[in-house]
Design an enzyme around this catalytic site. Structure first.
Site, PDB file in Angstrom:
ATOM      1  CB  ALA A  80      -3.854   1.608  -8.048  1.00  0.00           C
TER       2      ALA A  80
ATOM      3  CB  CYS B 168       7.646  -5.605 -13.876  1.00  0.00           C
ATOM      4  SG  CYS B 168       5.988  -5.921 -13.278  1.00  0.00           S
TER       5      CYS B 168
ATOM      6  CG  PHE C  82       0.358  -0.483  -8.293  1.00  0.00           C
ATOM      7  CD1 PHE C  82      -0.758  -1.294  -8.539  1.00  0.00           C
ATOM      8  CD2 PHE C  82       0.470   0.712  -8.995  1.00  0.00           C
ATOM      9  CE1 PHE C  82      -1.719  -0.922  -9.483  1.00  0.00           C
ATOM     10  CE2 PHE C  82      -0.489   1.092  -9.930  1.00  0.00           C
ATOM     11  CZ  PHE C  82      -1.582   0.278 -10.186  1.00  0.00           C
TER      12      PHE C  82
ATOM     13  NE  ARG D 115      11.476  -2.006  -3.360  1.00  0.00           N
ATOM     14  CZ  ARG D 115      11.826  -3.288  -3.506  1.00  0.00           C
ATOM     15  NH1 ARG D 115      12.992  -3.708  -3.039  1.00  0.00           N
ATOM     16  NH2 ARG D 115      11.024  -4.137  -4.099  1.00  0.00           N
TER      17      ARG D 115
HETATM   18  N1  SAH Z   1       6.117  -1.956  -5.242  1.00  0.00           N
HETATM   19  C1  SAH Z   1       6.203  -3.309  -4.761  1.00  0.00           C
HETATM   20  C2  SAH Z   1       5.807  -4.346  -5.773  1.00  0.00           C
HETATM   21  C3  SAH Z   1       4.455  -4.137  -6.389  1.00  0.00           C
HETATM   22  S1  SAH Z   1       3.821  -5.551  -7.148  1.00  0.00           S
HETATM   23  C4  SAH Z   1       7.618  -3.582  -4.259  1.00  0.00           C
HETATM   24  O1  SAH Z   1       8.518  -2.803  -4.561  1.00  0.00           O
HETATM   25  O2  SAH Z   1       7.815  -4.586  -3.593  1.00  0.00           O
HETATM   26  C5  SAH Z   1       2.255  -5.023  -7.602  1.00  0.00           C
HETATM   27  C6  SAH Z   1       1.283  -4.813  -6.461  1.00  0.00           C
HETATM   28  O3  SAH Z   1       0.117  -4.246  -7.013  1.00  0.00           O
HETATM   29  C7  SAH Z   1       0.827  -6.065  -5.737  1.00  0.00           C
HETATM   30  O4  SAH Z   1       1.074  -5.913  -4.373  1.00  0.00           O
HETATM   31  C8  SAH Z   1      -0.694  -6.141  -5.975  1.00  0.00           C
HETATM   32  O5  SAH Z   1      -1.413  -6.551  -4.820  1.00  0.00           O
HETATM   33  C9  SAH Z   1      -1.019  -4.719  -6.313  1.00  0.00           C
HETATM   34  N2  SAH Z   1      -2.162  -4.489  -7.194  1.00  0.00           N
HETATM   35  C10 SAH Z   1      -2.511  -5.154  -8.311  1.00  0.00           C
HETATM   36  N3  SAH Z   1      -3.569  -4.584  -8.904  1.00  0.00           N
HETATM   37  C11 SAH Z   1      -3.903  -3.511  -8.140  1.00  0.00           C
HETATM   38  C12 SAH Z   1      -4.906  -2.496  -8.230  1.00  0.00           C
HETATM   39  N4  SAH Z   1      -5.768  -2.466  -9.241  1.00  0.00           N
HETATM   40  N5  SAH Z   1      -4.929  -1.563  -7.277  1.00  0.00           N
HETATM   41  C13 SAH Z   1      -4.051  -1.559  -6.246  1.00  0.00           C
HETATM   42  N6  SAH Z   1      -3.083  -2.490  -6.119  1.00  0.00           N
HETATM   43  C14 SAH Z   1      -3.010  -3.450  -7.051  1.00  0.00           C
END
Ligand code: SAH
Length: 388
Positions: free
Chosen positions: A272, A332, A223, A208
Site C-alpha cells: 500500500a 484498529c 488494505f 462500510r
Molecule cells: N478492509 C478490510 C480489512 C483489512 S485488514 C475489511 O474491511 O475486511 C488489513 C489488510 O491489509 C489485510 O488484508 C492485509 O493483507 C493487508 N496489508 C497489510 N500490510 C499491507 C501493506 N503493506 N500493503 C498492502 N496491504 C497490506
C-alpha cells in the site's frame, strides 16, 4: 491449609470497584490453590468480592465474572450470560447474518470471542480460565443458537501467554471452508478456518455502509482484504480499485465481486505504501478512498513508528483526493487512542496542503461493545473526511 479462593490487594479490589474486570498478578496477595477455572475472590480484610476466572500463569491472573459471592458458576450461569449477549444483537438480525455474538469483556464474558457466520460459529477461548469452561460454553451456545457447526480458532498468540496450546479445532458439526454471508446489501465469503481473525472482519459493517453511501466516481479501497469495503463502494462508484498485499485475500475478493455481480472492481496486489506513493507521483485523483490498515501498533513501544505509518498513508490518500473527494480512514490499533488518531489526521492534513473537513467520527458497532471503564474493549476508530 491451602485455600481455593484468591486474596487480592486493595489496588486489585479497587480496579473491580472502578469497573475494570482484570486483576494482575502483582495484585494477587495469595493465589488460589486451584486449577484454572472460577474462584471466589476476597480482599485482605476477608471481604468477599465475587467470582473470577483464574489463570495461574498469565499476567492477568483474575478476570471478574460475577460480583455476587453467592453465585454458582455452572452451566445455567453460562447459559444466562450468553443469552443476554445474544439478545443484545437482536437489532442486527435483519441486516446481517454475520456478526459477533460475544465480544469478551465487552459482554461480561472475559476472554471469550464468538462470531457467527450464517449457520456456523467460530469461537476463541483466550485464557486458561475460560478454557476450563469450554464444555459449558459449547453446550449453551448449541442450545441458544441451534448452529449447524462450530470451530475453535484457538490459534491466537495470546493463548501462549496463558500456557495454552494453539490449534484450530472443531467443536461440533462441520464448518465449511467458505461461508457466504450477507452484510446489508452485499454478500461475501468468509473463511472461518484460515481467514484473518475468525474468518472476516466484522467490526466495520456500519462503516462500510457509511463509506458506500458517499461513494462516487473513481474509488480506491486500500488494505482491502477480501474486498468488503470495495463491494459497498462499487454499488455507487463508477470504478473501484482494491489494493492488498495478500494474493490469497484478493483471490477471495475476486470471488466476492462475482457473487455480487459487480464488474467494476479492479484488484491490485501491491504494498500500500508503494502503491499510494506511485499514484501520487503519477498525479492520479480519486473521488472516494478507503484506508483500513492492519494494526500497525501491536504494542506500546511500536506506537511511534506506527503513527508515522498511519500519517504517511493518510497524507498520501488526502493528496490523492479529487476536489470534493471523500476519505474514510480507520485504525484498529488499541494502542493508538482516539485522541492520538485525530491528532495524526490533523498532522497529515496539515502536511497535505489540502483543506480537509471532518464529516464524522466512527467507532464500533453494537456487536463489539466498547465499555468505557474497560478501554481494552475498544480499538476501532474511523473518520470520514472531505477534501475541498
Ligand atoms: N478492509 C478490510 C480489512 C483489512 S485488514 C475489511 O474491511 O475486511 C488489513 C489488510 O491489509 C489485510 O488484508 C492485509 O493483507 C493487508 N496489508 C497489510 N500490510 C499491507 C501493506 N503493506 N500493503 C498492502 N496491504 C497490506
Amino acid at each position: 491449609m491451602k485455600e481455593s479462593h484468591a486474596v487480592v490487594s486493595q489496588r486489585g479490589a479497587r480496579r473491580w470497584q472502578r469497573g475494570h474486570p482484570w486483576i494482575f498478578r502483582s495484585d494477587v496477595v495469595r493465589a488460589p490453590a486451584a486449577p484454572p477455572g472460577a474462584v471466589p475472590v476476597r480482599d485482605q480484610q476477608g471481604r468477599e468480592l465475587g467470582w473470577a476466572l483464574w489463570s495461574p500463569v498469565s499476567e492477568i491472573s483474575l478476570r471478574l465474572l460475577d460480583r455476587d459471592p453467592g453465585a454458582r458458576i455452572d452451566e445455567a450461569w453460562w447459559h444466562g450470560r450468553l443469552r443476554r449477549s445474544l439478545e443484545r444483537r437482536a437489532p442486527l438480525a435483519g441486516v446481517a447474518d454475520a456478526f459477533r455474538l460475544v465480544h469478551g469483556e465487552g459482554d461480561g464474558l472475559p476472554s471469550l470471542v464468538v462470531d457467527r457466520f450464517d449457520r456456523w460459529l467460530v469461537a476463541q477461548f483466550l485464557s486458561a480460565g475460560i478454557e476450563a469452561f469450554r464444555g459449558e460454553i459449547v453446550s449453551a451456545l448449541r442450545a441458544l443458537t441451534g448452529a449447524d457447526g462450530a470451530l475453535a480458532r484457538n490459534d491466537a498468540s495470546v493463548r501462549s501467554r496463558e500456557g495454552l496450546e494453539r490449534a484450530v479445532e472443531p467443536l461440533w458439526g462441520e464448518v465449511p471452508q467458505e461461508v457466504a454471508v450477507r452484510e446489508h446489501d452485499v454478500r461475501f465469503l468468509a473463511a472461518p478456518h484460515t481467514g484473518q481473525k475468525t474468518g472476516a472482519f466484522l467490526d466495520q459493517r456500519e462503516n462500510r455502509v457509511l463509506a458506500g453511501s458517499v461513494a462516487r466516481g473513481r474509488a480506491l479501497d486500500v488494505f482491502s482484504y477480501h474486498g468488503s469495503f470495495a463491494l459497498h463502494l462499487a454499488r455507487r462508484a463508477e470504478s473501484v480499485t482494491a489494493v492488498d498485499s495478500s494474493a490469497q485475500a484478493l483471490a477471495r475478493a475476486s470471488q466476492n465481486a462475482a457473487l455480487n455481480e459487480l464488474h467494476n472492481i479492479t484488484l491490485v496486489e501491491a504494498d500500500a505504501f508503494e502503491f499510494l506513493r506511485a499514484q501520487e507521483q503519477a498525479g492520479e485523483r480519486y473521488d472516494t478512498i478507503v484506508l483500513d490498515p492492519p494494526a500497525f501498533a501491536k504494542n506500546k513501544p511500536s506506537l511511534e513508528g506506527a503513527v508515522r505509518g498511519y500519517r504517511e498513508v493518510n497524507l498520501r490518500a488526502m493528496r490523492l483526493l479529487a476536489p470534493g473527494g471523500m476519505l474514510y480512514t480507520a485504525s484498529c490499533s488499541y494502542h493508538l487512542t482516539k485522541a492520538r488518531f485525530l491528532e495524526m489526521l490533523q498532522d497529515a492534513a496539515a502536511d497535505s496542503g489540502r483543506r480537509i473537513v471532518l464529516r464524522a467520527l466512527t467507532g464500533q458497532p453494537l456487536d463489539h461493545p466498547e465499555v468505557l471503564t474497560v478501554p481494552e474493549t475498544g480499538y476501532l476508530k474511523g473518520a470520514l473526511l472531505e477534501a475541498d
